[in-house]
Design an enzyme around this catalytic site. Structure first.
Site, PDB file in Angstrom:
ATOM      1  N   CYS A 116      41.086  26.335 140.801  1.00  0.00           N
ATOM      2  CA  CYS A 116      41.575  27.063 141.980  1.00  0.00           C
ATOM      3  C   CYS A 116      41.550  28.574 141.755  1.00  0.00           C
ATOM      4  O   CYS A 116      41.311  29.340 142.686  1.00  0.00           O
ATOM      5  CB  CYS A 116      43.011  26.672 142.306  1.00  0.00           C
ATOM      6  SG  CYS A 116      43.237  24.953 142.703  1.00  0.00           S
TER       7      CYS A 116
ATOM      8  N   HIS B 164      42.520  19.248 148.170  1.00  0.00           N
ATOM      9  CA  HIS B 164      41.220  19.910 148.044  1.00  0.00           C
ATOM     10  C   HIS B 164      40.358  19.048 147.118  1.00  0.00           C
ATOM     11  O   HIS B 164      40.873  18.474 146.151  1.00  0.00           O
ATOM     12  CB  HIS B 164      41.347  21.284 147.374  1.00  0.00           C
ATOM     13  CG  HIS B 164      41.684  22.421 148.287  1.00  0.00           C
ATOM     14  ND1 HIS B 164      42.514  23.447 147.903  1.00  0.00           N
ATOM     15  CD2 HIS B 164      41.269  22.720 149.550  1.00  0.00           C
ATOM     16  CE1 HIS B 164      42.618  24.326 148.893  1.00  0.00           C
ATOM     17  NE2 HIS B 164      41.872  23.904 149.904  1.00  0.00           N
TER      18      HIS B 164
HETATM   19  N1  ARG Z   1      48.826  27.014 147.668  1.00  0.00           N
HETATM   20  C1  ARG Z   1      47.413  26.949 147.860  1.00  0.00           C
HETATM   21  C2  ARG Z   1      47.099  26.148 149.118  1.00  0.00           C
HETATM   22  O1  ARG Z   1      47.754  25.177 149.373  1.00  0.00           O
HETATM   23  C3  ARG Z   1      46.741  26.363 146.666  1.00  0.00           C
HETATM   24  C4  ARG Z   1      45.254  26.438 146.719  1.00  0.00           C
HETATM   25  C5  ARG Z   1      44.593  25.791 145.557  1.00  0.00           C
HETATM   26  N2  ARG Z   1      43.219  26.012 145.559  1.00  0.00           N
HETATM   27  C6  ARG Z   1      42.265  25.086 145.266  1.00  0.00           C
HETATM   28  N3  ARG Z   1      41.049  25.470 145.136  1.00  0.00           N
HETATM   29  N4  ARG Z   1      42.564  23.812 145.148  1.00  0.00           N
HETATM   30  O2  ARG Z   1      46.214  26.478 149.863  1.00  0.00           O
END
Ligand code: ARG
Length: 290
Positions: free
Chosen positions: A283, A183
């Site tokens: 996150c 991300h």
């Molecule tokens: N386990 C989640 C996923 O892989 C983590 C999300 C993290 N969120 C972020 N904004 N980076 O989707």
């Protein structure tokens, strides 16, 4: 007679610019049902158990940190069977009274999109249902004059165009190439969004980006803080700034020092339970941008 400015007298670094905090509005989701039951990024390993009690404490500290800094924190009710719903950043993108909904890449997180959409709809924002795949503020970072958008792992390029149309803002596409930084908010931290008196400032880890995106970042942000791989690998860039205080994972000590040099006040928090899912400070936080 000369009036002495006590701020200058107590300042340890004369060169650092003055930083001003601006009150923010956040949305968070309690980690009641947080666990790692599937693996959709390289940080997730279903055989490593999550300590939910510890996760709850770590999350409470983050929430209280925001509150004690004078920010407003709203909460969305967590859903049973949606272990990643704690990562509120992914629930949508709110800019200037408009909300662009999320449409998750993996079916495991699909129901979250519906829950966040409902919350955003009922909060008085004008909500737009997305057609394209996008994971909200996980891949969209809002600055005063543009939105930085990540693609490569989760959010599609088509969603960047959709977001630009929905929010009526220019969107700059950046390509992520390292699966550890899946991300955009794991590879770039917005330190100053440019909405106050200071200029826009970001920090990033160049290794997370394709060659042409590194070039874009260099051209747009020649004075950005370049963060080390070591700090990026503890998700140090998954930080939240109010323009003065930067809440960041405590293990990112080098980045904290870089922030101090630029006049910010780093506020380290321990969110190691969430690292097991590939998440940290940012996150867990959706900023409702005005
Ligand atoms: N386990 C989640 C996923 O892989 C983590 C999300 C993290 N969120 C972020 N904004 N980076 O989707």
């Amino acid at each position: 007679m000369t009036v002495l400015d006590t701020r200058t007298l107590t300042s340890t670094d004369q060169a650092a610019p003055a930083r001003a905090a601006r009150a923010r509005h956040y949305l968070m989701c309690a980690p009641q049902y947080f666990e790692v039951t599937y693996a959709i990024n390289p940080w997730m390993n279903t055989s490593v158990p999550v300590d939910v009690e510890r996760a709850k404490l770590q999350w409470e500290v983050l929430r209280n940190t925001y509150l004690s800094l004078g920010h407003r924190v709203e909460l969305i009710e967590p859903l049973v069977g949606q272990p990643d719903m704690v990562f509120a950043a992914n629930g949508g993108l709110v800019v200037g009274g408009r909300a662009y909904g999320a449409r998750f890449r993996f079916p495991e997180r699909g129901a979250e999109g519906v829950a966040y959409a409902e919350w955003l709809r009922h909060s008085g924002l004008s909500f737009v249902e997305p057609v394209e795949t996008n994971e909200g503020e996980g891949d969209f970072l809002t600055l005063r004059s543009m939105i930085l958008a990540g693609t490569g792992f989760r959010t599609s390029l088509a969603a960047h165009i959709e977001a630009a149309n929905v929010l009526d803002r220019p969107v700059v596409s950046l390509e992520l190439v390292d699966p550890r930084f899946y991300h955009l908010d794991t590879a770039i931290a917005v330190l100053d969004d440019g909405n106050g008196t200071a200029p826009v400032e970001i920090a990033y880890f160049p290794g997370a980006f394709s060659r042409h995106s590194r070039r874009t970042l260099r051209d747009l942000f020649p004075h950005a803080i370049i963060v080390s791989e070591k700090d990026a690998c503890v998700l140090g860039l998954n930080a939240v700034s109010d323009g003065h205080h930067v809440i960041l994972p405590s293990a990112a000590t080098g980045f904290a020092e870089q922030l101090r040099e630029r006049g910010y006040t780093p506020v380290p928090v321990d969110l190691t339970e969430f690292l097991k899912s590939g998440g940290s400070v940012k996150c867990c936080t959706m900023e409702l941008h005005r």
